[in-house]
Design an enzyme around this catalytic site. Sequence first.
Site, PDB file in Angstrom:
ATOM      1  N   GLN A 146      37.641  -0.599   6.982  1.00  0.00           N
ATOM      2  CA  GLN A 146      37.803  -1.898   7.629  1.00  0.00           C
ATOM      3  C   GLN A 146      36.839  -2.944   7.088  1.00  0.00           C
ATOM      4  O   GLN A 146      37.118  -4.140   7.184  1.00  0.00           O
ATOM      5  CB  GLN A 146      37.571  -1.763   9.136  1.00  0.00           C
ATOM      6  CG  GLN A 146      38.633  -0.972   9.879  1.00  0.00           C
ATOM      7  CD  GLN A 146      38.227  -0.711  11.317  1.00  0.00           C
ATOM      8  OE1 GLN A 146      37.226  -0.053  11.577  1.00  0.00           O
ATOM      9  NE2 GLN A 146      38.989  -1.239  12.259  1.00  0.00           N
ATOM     10  N   GLU A 184      36.914   9.439  17.023  1.00  0.00           N
ATOM     11  CA  GLU A 184      38.186   9.518  17.755  1.00  0.00           C
ATOM     12  C   GLU A 184      39.069  10.645  17.235  1.00  0.00           C
ATOM     13  O   GLU A 184      40.189  10.429  16.762  1.00  0.00           O
ATOM     14  CB  GLU A 184      38.917   8.181  17.697  1.00  0.00           C
ATOM     15  CG  GLU A 184      38.163   7.062  18.393  1.00  0.00           C
ATOM     16  CD  GLU A 184      38.888   5.721  18.355  1.00  0.00           C
ATOM     17  OE1 GLU A 184      39.984   5.645  17.749  1.00  0.00           O
ATOM     18  OE2 GLU A 184      38.362   4.754  18.922  1.00  0.00           O
TER      19      GLU A 184
END
Length: 379
Positions: A43, A187
């Site tokens: 990102q 996650e």
Amino acid sequence: MEKTFALITIFLAFAFSGKCSDVFSRCDFPEGFVFGSSTSAYQWEGAVAEDGRKPSVWDRFCHSHNNQGNGDITCDGYHKYKEDVKLMVDTNLDAFRFSISWSRLIPNRRGPVNQKGLQFYKNLIQELVNHGIEPYVTLHHFDHPQYLEDEYEGWLNHMIVEDFTAYADVCFREFGNHVKFWTTINEGNIFSIGGYNDGDSPPGRCSIPGQNCLLGNSSTEPYIVGHNLLLAHASVSRLYKQNYKDKQGGSIGFSILTIGFSPSTSSKDDAIATQRANDFFNGWMLGPLIYGDYPDTMKRIVGSRMPVFSEEESEQVKGSSDYIGINHYLAASITNSKLKPSISGNPDFYSDMNVILSFFANFSSSEYDVAPWAIEAVL
């Protein structure tokens, strides 16, 4: 079992000035509460083909889906990290959570460390430390090297446990003197679901009709990947505690994404369904990390499709986290589904969970309203 505590990642829509004159300020939070920002390598870094970096599964996924953006340039953190650290200082942040690009640090499976990639992370960490910003480092944020996906299907193969441990060893050795908070997997539940059940994140595998995945099996692969993530985490945690923890004084953990579930009615069926949703979504990873095994509900419903821990593996996974990282955004009401869980045909994670989720506030694949109030129920 070692004490486990929750590390909560909170996303703020505004900055705190450090003064106590505002209606809502830092003074409303206890001493030691950490305010920070968070990102991941794909990102933030850009520079995907510079200085020896090789593609990750994110590169392949984005460039093979024409309607998706890509991280070729993104925030250009690889070149502008000093500017970003200055912004953190100006915003009065305490910490920066970022991930290391495995394929930038080790461009070939068991080849040498990429010295230019290594130097980038050393420079970034030193810049943070010099300005009083605590680095929180994640080792895997959905972006294992594409060469591992091509060679042996990445997280579907138990071989990745050894490779991930070797990669982590480099990180601990090279960066550990300045890094006190390590997260092995970001996650783990969402990576397994998105990449191997839904196919809407890398490596884009699924068997759900209409999702246009070229490869995958949504009835088994999410559970296999989740299992290997937990084993890899346990292996890396053991390495850190045996070889580095006493010298470096850090902590190591595992993060999940949580949703605040609540029953849509006061009926017994919806209450049971809410517990089932919690078992599948949260307990899937938390159960092994805390108790050494998956929730009984999951084992009963998924049956032979659910991997099984050996006694030794169970003991290794249990208590392997110094903390559990919680990334929290959403809340949803749960209604019991009248459909019977699939025992034939094409079962997947959601048909196994067998509930109807209704998200509070606006929700779409690209944007949603955050529900911070639901974190109390999660905890």
